[in-house]
Motif scaffolding. Sequence first.
Motif, short mmCIF file in Angstrom:
data_model
loop_
_atom_site.label_atom_id
_atom_site.label_comp_id
_atom_site.label_asym_id
_atom_site.label_seq_id
_atom_site.Cartn_x
_atom_site.Cartn_y
_atom_site.Cartn_z
N GLN A 115 0.86 -1.18 0.04
CA GLN A 115 0.08 -0.06 -0.13
C GLN A 115 0.97 1.45 0.04
N LYS A 116 2.01 1.23 0.36
CA LYS A 116 2.98 2.28 0.34
C LYS A 116 3.01 3.02 -0.93
N TYR A 117 3.00 2.16 -1.96
CA TYR A 117 3.36 2.56 -3.41
C TYR A 117 2.28 2.96 -4.45
N THR A 118 1.80 4.19 -4.30
CA THR A 118 0.55 4.40 -5.12
C THR A 118 0.89 4.23 -6.75
N GLU A 119 2.40 4.39 -6.85
CA GLU A 119 2.78 4.52 -8.53
C GLU A 119 3.17 3.00 -8.74
N ILE A 120 2.90 2.40 -9.63
CA ILE A 120 3.37 0.91 -9.98
C ILE A 120 5.21 1.09 -10.30
N THR A 121 5.50 1.98 -10.92
CA THR A 121 6.84 1.94 -10.80
C THR A 121 7.85 2.28 -9.62
N ASP A 122 7.18 2.72 -8.92
CA ASP A 122 7.94 3.23 -7.38
C ASP A 122 7.76 1.56 -6.84
N TYR A 123 6.83 1.06 -7.00
CA TYR A 123 6.42 -0.26 -6.28
C TYR A 123 7.53 -1.22 -6.89
N VAL A 124 7.66 -1.38 -8.30
CA VAL A 124 8.58 -2.40 -8.73
C VAL A 124 10.19 -1.85 -8.57
N LYS A 140 -4.79 0.97 -10.31
CA LYS A 140 -5.99 0.64 -11.10
C LYS A 140 -5.55 0.20 -12.61
N GLY A 141 -6.67 -0.45 -13.13
CA GLY A 141 -6.68 -0.55 -14.63
C GLY A 141 -5.72 -1.90 -14.64
N VAL A 142 -5.05 -2.05 -16.11
CA VAL A 142 -4.33 -3.21 -16.33
C VAL A 142 -2.79 -2.91 -16.24
N ILE A 143 -2.16 -3.73 -15.34
CA ILE A 143 -0.69 -3.51 -15.13
C ILE A 143 0.14 -4.58 -15.77
N PRO A 144 1.02 -4.22 -16.49
CA PRO A 144 1.80 -5.39 -17.13
C PRO A 144 3.05 -5.66 -16.46
N LEU A 145 2.77 -6.38 -15.01
CA LEU A 145 3.55 -6.57 -14.05
C LEU A 145 4.87 -7.45 -14.42
N ALA A 146 4.49 -8.77 -15.09
CA ALA A 146 5.40 -9.66 -15.52
C ALA A 146 6.49 -9.07 -16.33
N GLN A 147 6.13 -8.22 -17.24
CA GLN A 147 7.22 -7.55 -18.11
C GLN A 147 8.13 -6.52 -17.51
N MET A 148 7.52 -5.81 -16.48
CA MET A 148 8.40 -4.91 -15.74
C MET A 148 9.09 -5.32 -14.91
N VAL A 149 8.96 -6.48 -14.19
CA VAL A 149 9.79 -7.25 -13.39
C VAL A 149 10.75 -7.97 -13.95
N ARG A 150 10.35 -8.58 -15.24
CA ARG A 150 11.44 -9.19 -16.16
C ARG A 150 12.57 -8.16 -16.68
N GLU A 151 12.00 -7.19 -16.88
CA GLU A 151 13.04 -6.10 -17.57
C GLU A 151 13.89 -5.61 -16.39
N LYS A 152 13.56 -5.66 -15.08
CA LYS A 152 14.31 -5.30 -14.05
C LYS A 152 15.51 -6.33 -13.66
N PHE A 153 14.92 -7.47 -13.65
CA PHE A 153 15.84 -8.52 -13.13
C PHE A 153 16.50 -9.38 -14.48
N ASN A 154 16.00 -9.32 -15.48
CA ASN A 154 16.41 -10.17 -16.56
C ASN A 154 16.49 -11.61 -16.12
N ILE A 155 15.27 -12.05 -15.94
CA ILE A 155 15.04 -13.31 -15.37
C ILE A 155 13.45 -13.73 -15.92
N PRO A 156 13.28 -14.90 -16.45
CA PRO A 156 11.87 -15.22 -16.91
C PRO A 156 10.86 -15.11 -15.64
N VAL A 157 9.68 -14.60 -16.20
CA VAL A 157 8.64 -14.06 -15.00
C VAL A 157 7.48 -14.84 -15.50
#
Length: 319
Positions: free
Chosen positions: A36-45, A91-108
């Motif tokens: 809940q601390k991160y209202t922006e998804i980029t801050d959360y990732v 809110k809405g549709v969040i492309p989380l797997a892609q965002m995490v994959r790009e950060k770690f360069n690991i399959p998600v």
Amino acid sequence: MSKPYVVGIDIGGTNTVFGIVDARGSILATGSIKTQKYTEITDYVNALHEELSRLLAQENVTDQIAGIGIGAPNGNYFNGTIEFAPNLPWKGVIPLAQMVREKFNIPVTITNDANAAAIGEMTYGAARGVKDFIMITLGTGVGSGIVINGQMVYGHDGFAGELGHVIVRRGNGRLCGCGRTGCLEAYTSATGVARTAREFLELRNDESTLRQLPIQEITSKDVYDAAVSGDKLSQEIFEYTGTILGEAFADFIAFSSPKMIVLFGGLAKSGELIMRPIREAMEKNLLAIYKGKVKLVLSELKESDAAVLGASALGWEAS
């Protein structure tokens, strides 16, 4: 040599918990951040990347992670997205797997939390070696994961298996958090048990130790404690709840003929108070060809580890 560890990430409405897991299901280390601390998804990732990277470095396994699995409310396995999750800050549709994959360069890989629990149970728990089963999670809501012939059922859009939102009371049913009325979740979640307690207390005159508590503050734990201490009204609440679950399970069995139904979550820990009425109502309502064939079992995953283990099992799939 293939990489020996995966990471499991469980995203809850309040906290996100993550862990490093080996092929036997042993958790090497865990960490968490406040969702809940991160209202922006980029801050959360970014925060997730920072904390998880620190944990991987601390355990000296940064280059040994085969994949990352994420369990999240409204997680879509096909698209790698979280879609319109009511209890998350984004809110809405969040492309989380892609965002995490790009950060770690690991399959998600991502899926919803109940599906992750089912995959965890199949990989490390009570459903090891079982190809056909249904996982039911009894918590604040009622979630489910359906496995047929060893495959998780996702449907054409990634959202199959919302058994908590099968309507069990037509016409004058309770309002559910999903906006419809009469859903299984409105009666058999922990929240549903508390609602039943309030209804019983308001509509009846039976003596009950629950009457000593402020009616709006009664929880399912209060009902359980009262039932264990012999309170008849509380025992009847469990009977009522278990009967509704058992009737629903008899219908679920008709469409996938599972070998077992695995129950997980706080309410499932109520032992025979809940298991007996479920078992009796299920058997009573089963089509004759299914009678006596379906086991009702409790999850073998430790509750504190289950979410991370379930998500981590997806990590092997991602790798």
